[in-house]
Design a protein around this motif. Structure first.
Motif, PDB file in Angstrom:
ATOM      1  N   LYS A 208     -34.175 -66.545  -3.157  1.00  0.00           N
ATOM      2  CA  LYS A 208     -34.366 -65.089  -2.949  1.00  0.00           C
ATOM      3  C   LYS A 208     -33.213 -64.502  -4.178  1.00  0.00           C
ATOM      4  O   LYS A 208     -33.632 -63.353  -4.503  1.00  0.00           O
ATOM      5  N   TYR A 209     -32.119 -65.059  -4.526  1.00  0.00           N
ATOM      6  CA  TYR A 209     -31.256 -64.519  -5.453  1.00  0.00           C
ATOM      7  C   TYR A 209     -30.864 -65.129  -6.560  1.00  0.00           C
ATOM      8  O   TYR A 209     -30.218 -64.829  -7.335  1.00  0.00           O
ATOM      9  N   GLN A 210     -31.835 -66.343  -6.785  1.00  0.00           N
ATOM     10  CA  GLN A 210     -31.766 -66.932  -8.139  1.00  0.00           C
ATOM     11  C   GLN A 210     -32.043 -65.729  -9.275  1.00  0.00           C
ATOM     12  O   GLN A 210     -32.958 -65.240  -9.250  1.00  0.00           O
ATOM     13  N   GLY A 211     -30.905 -65.606 -10.293  1.00  0.00           N
ATOM     14  CA  GLY A 211     -31.271 -64.550 -11.248  1.00  0.00           C
ATOM     15  C   GLY A 211     -30.896 -63.313 -10.907  1.00  0.00           C
ATOM     16  O   GLY A 211     -31.163 -62.616 -11.812  1.00  0.00           O
ATOM     17  N   LYS A 212     -30.973 -63.046  -9.797  1.00  0.00           N
ATOM     18  CA  LYS A 212     -30.582 -61.708  -9.489  1.00  0.00           C
ATOM     19  C   LYS A 212     -28.930 -61.233  -9.420  1.00  0.00           C
ATOM     20  O   LYS A 212     -28.552 -60.178  -9.525  1.00  0.00           O
ATOM     21  N   LEU A 213     -28.115 -62.480  -9.370  1.00  0.00           N
ATOM     22  CA  LEU A 213     -26.750 -61.972  -9.270  1.00  0.00           C
ATOM     23  C   LEU A 213     -26.199 -62.577 -10.682  1.00  0.00           C
ATOM     24  O   LEU A 213     -26.911 -62.620 -11.573  1.00  0.00           O
ATOM     25  N   ASP A 214     -25.013 -62.944 -10.748  1.00  0.00           N
ATOM     26  CA  ASP A 214     -24.606 -63.406 -12.258  1.00  0.00           C
ATOM     27  C   ASP A 214     -24.785 -64.828 -12.302  1.00  0.00           C
ATOM     28  O   ASP A 214     -25.194 -65.527 -11.206  1.00  0.00           O
ATOM     29  N   GLU A 215     -24.266 -65.269 -13.356  1.00  0.00           N
ATOM     30  CA  GLU A 215     -24.611 -66.743 -13.865  1.00  0.00           C
ATOM     31  C   GLU A 215     -23.799 -67.875 -12.996  1.00  0.00           C
ATOM     32  O   GLU A 215     -24.065 -68.828 -12.463  1.00  0.00           O
ATOM     33  N   ASN A 216     -22.401 -67.202 -12.660  1.00  0.00           N
ATOM     34  CA  ASN A 216     -21.635 -67.887 -11.943  1.00  0.00           C
ATOM     35  C   ASN A 216     -22.264 -68.032 -10.320  1.00  0.00           C
ATOM     36  O   ASN A 216     -22.321 -69.171  -9.905  1.00  0.00           O
ATOM     37  N   ALA A 217     -22.808 -66.937  -9.996  1.00  0.00           N
ATOM     38  CA  ALA A 217     -23.427 -67.043  -8.706  1.00  0.00           C
ATOM     39  C   ALA A 217     -24.733 -67.984  -8.585  1.00  0.00           C
ATOM     40  O   ALA A 217     -24.626 -68.737  -7.475  1.00  0.00           O
ATOM     41  N   ASP A 218     -25.314 -68.124  -9.528  1.00  0.00           N
ATOM     42  CA  ASP A 218     -26.378 -69.207  -9.459  1.00  0.00           C
ATOM     43  C   ASP A 218     -25.917 -70.685  -9.493  1.00  0.00           C
ATOM     44  O   ASP A 218     -26.323 -71.233  -8.647  1.00  0.00           O
ATOM     45  N   LYS A 219     -24.726 -70.610 -10.081  1.00  0.00           N
ATOM     46  CA  LYS A 219     -24.261 -71.939 -10.209  1.00  0.00           C
ATOM     47  C   LYS A 219     -23.510 -72.456  -9.020  1.00  0.00           C
ATOM     48  O   LYS A 219     -23.869 -73.453  -8.489  1.00  0.00           O
ATOM     49  N   TYR A 220     -22.852 -71.422  -8.111  1.00  0.00           N
ATOM     50  CA  TYR A 220     -22.294 -71.703  -6.918  1.00  0.00           C
ATOM     51  C   TYR A 220     -23.313 -72.122  -5.803  1.00  0.00           C
ATOM     52  O   TYR A 220     -23.198 -72.919  -5.061  1.00  0.00           O
ATOM     53  N   ILE A 221     -24.513 -71.292  -5.828  1.00  0.00           N
ATOM     54  CA  ILE A 221     -25.474 -71.444  -4.876  1.00  0.00           C
ATOM     55  C   ILE A 221     -26.214 -72.881  -5.258  1.00  0.00           C
ATOM     56  O   ILE A 221     -26.384 -73.419  -4.326  1.00  0.00           O
ATOM     57  N   HIS A 222     -26.338 -73.188  -6.494  1.00  0.00           N
ATOM     58  CA  HIS A 222     -26.874 -74.635  -6.824  1.00  0.00           C
ATOM     59  C   HIS A 222     -25.835 -75.457  -6.077  1.00  0.00           C
ATOM     60  O   HIS A 222     -26.343 -76.571  -5.689  1.00  0.00           O
ATOM     61  N   TYR A 223     -24.650 -75.549  -6.415  1.00  0.00           N
ATOM     62  CA  TYR A 223     -23.661 -76.493  -5.842  1.00  0.00           C
ATOM     63  C   TYR A 223     -23.715 -76.691  -4.112  1.00  0.00           C
ATOM     64  O   TYR A 223     -23.993 -77.517  -3.667  1.00  0.00           O
ATOM     65  N   ALA A 224     -23.880 -75.256  -3.825  1.00  0.00           N
ATOM     66  CA  ALA A 224     -23.868 -75.336  -2.285  1.00  0.00           C
ATOM     67  C   ALA A 224     -25.175 -76.113  -1.543  1.00  0.00           C
ATOM     68  O   ALA A 224     -25.021 -76.931  -0.726  1.00  0.00           O
ATOM     69  N   VAL A 225     -26.563 -75.867  -2.230  1.00  0.00           N
ATOM     70  CA  VAL A 225     -27.708 -76.521  -1.835  1.00  0.00           C
ATOM     71  C   VAL A 225     -27.543 -77.858  -2.284  1.00  0.00           C
ATOM     72  O   VAL A 225     -27.949 -78.832  -1.093  1.00  0.00           O
ATOM     73  N   ASP A 226     -27.245 -78.354  -3.365  1.00  0.00           N
ATOM     74  CA  ASP A 226     -26.892 -79.601  -3.811  1.00  0.00           C
ATOM     75  C   ASP A 226     -26.049 -80.386  -2.466  1.00  0.00           C
ATOM     76  O   ASP A 226     -26.459 -81.504  -2.063  1.00  0.00           O
TER      77      ASP A 226
END
Ligand code: ADP
Length: 409
Positions: A208-226
């Motif tokens: 839902k939020y990929q690309g909609k927040l800042d670059e760091n947020a994308d990175k953190y979400i990716h780490y959390a999913v992984d």
């Protein structure tokens, strides 16, 4: 019929037994033990000649023992005594009227008692003596060498203490392993549900939020999913490990060709994607729980595909007879394993690579080991780094002859 002689404390009463002092354990049959002074050795003499009994006791006293003893002559008296009293050692004449001293070993075994028996005999040929030791006597001493007796008794009591200690350690280890397995099972089972929630909702966040927040947020979400996905795999594998042997097994004659077909179907995606060739033929029918056997092959073949080298993965499964066992081999042409890691990779969570290099939980081989060992087999690896690995495991051949003929190679 000779009667049981009254208990004769030679040196003292009010002592703890020698084996108790040395840390040994014993079964008492509910006998109210007499209070004794320290270091009294409780001896059951199996002897029909009173003067020989006196000589034996004299030798023991000369050797530094305080002895509390009973004397019996028949098997019935012997059985009654060991059921009622507890003894540190049994000193048995070999030739007795109507029976022989070795029968004491049989009776002790039958009664579930571990009390060292030293044969004290007038004549006992070398061959007979060796036979007696093989059958369970702790030692033998000739009556004209009674000065040897105290040292022999000391040694057999020390051996018994070590046996008791070893058994206690084994029991403690088994209990602690059991607790650990129970913990791993409950933890992995109960963690699944909250973990599923975390994985699902972090994935939803990512979508839902990929690309909609800042670059760091994308990175953190990716780490959390992984992290959540990796944890899910870890917990799933840990649960599979603790389930081995826990659910009712169903050992049946299983044709390994069929087992391999099921395994290949489970691994189809990975095999297609890697272009691996898996070769096997003429595998035997063995008695096994089919799902356990699939797990063993699936982990070994899955690893052979995963840890592939630059060449097309070639995996060959063969089997040969060795005595009462089958020896299965799963050979690959992958990256290989350094000899110093050959033993450790079967330990749970042991991995030689990071998850970024090769994904995994480090549990697959420990599952194989657990299954193989619970079925009476062994597993090991032979490998040269850069030249592939061969994982071998043994499996007992069926006692039912029909299955022995099914190997075509
Ligand atoms: P995982 O595959 O999840 O890492 P395993 O318990 O199956 O866990 O294997 C433990 C380790 O043993 C692997 O991480 C790898 O380093 C090594 N290993 C297992 N199989 C092979 C193989 N066929 N070739 C090379 N290395 C292997």
């Amino acid at each position: 019929m000779p009667t049981i002689e009254p208990r004769k404390p030679i040196e003292a009463n009010n002592a703890t037994s020698l084996s108790e002092e040395m840390g040994g354990s014993r079964r008492t049959h509910g006998f109210q033990k007499a209070e004794r002074k320290p270091s009294t050795l409780r001896v059951l003499l199996v002897e029909d000649d009173p003067s020989d009994s006196e000589l034996i006791l004299h030798a023991m006293r000369n050797g530094g023992f305080a002895v509390d003893h009973d004397v019996v002559q028949t098997a019935e008296e012997f059985t009654a005594r060991i059921r009622k009293n507890s003894y540190d050692t049994i000193l048995a004449d070999y030739r007795l009227p109507g029976w022989n001293g070795m029968e004491t070993v049989e009776i002790l075994r039958h009664e579930g008692l571990d009390i060292p028996v030293v044969l004290v005999s007038g004549t006992l040929g070398e061959q007979k003596a060796v036979e007696c030791i093989k059958q369970g006597a702790a030692d033998y001493v000739l009556k004209d060498h009674l000065t040897r007796l105290p040292a022999s008794v000391r040694r057999v009591i020390e051996e018994k203490r070590l046996r008791d200690e070893n058994q206690r350690t084994q029991e403690e280890l088994a209990r602690s392993n059991c607790d650990l397995e129970q913990f791993a099972y409950v933890a992995s089972h109960d963690l699944q549900e909250p973990l599923r929630m975390i994985a699902t909702y972090t994935q939803l966040l990512a979508e839902k939020y990929q690309g909609k927040l800042d670059e760091n947020a994308d990175k953190y979400i990716h780490y959390a999913v992984d992290g959540a996905l990796r944890l899910q795999i870890l917990i799933r594998d840990l649960l599979a490990f603790s389930r081995v042997g826990r659910q009712g097994r169903n050992p049946q004659p299983n044709d390994c060709d069929t087992i391999l077909r099921i395994t290949m179907a489970n691994l189809q995606a990975r095999i297609c994607e890697s272009g691996a060739r898996v070769m096997y033929e003429g595998l035997p029918t063995i008695v096994a729980d089919s799902s356990e056997l699939v797990q063993v092959f699936q982990n070994l073949i899955g690893n052979a595909v995963k840890f592939r080298g630059p060449a097309q993965p070639m995996i060959r499964i063969t089997v040969k007879k060795s005595g009462k066992e089958w020896v299965f081999s799963v050979q690959d042409n992958g990256i290989g394993i350094a000899p110093e890691h050959a033993g450790t990779i079967f330990v749970i969570f042991k991995r030689l690579h990071t998850c970024a290099e090769y994904p995994g939980s480090g549990i697959g081989l420990s599952i194989c080991k657990k299954i193989v060992e619970q079925n009476g087999g062994r597993i090991w690896v032979e490998s040269t780094p850069g030249h592939g690995s061969t994982f071998r495991f043994t499996w007992p051949r069926s006692t039912r002859g029909a299955y022995d003929h099914s190997a075509k190679n």
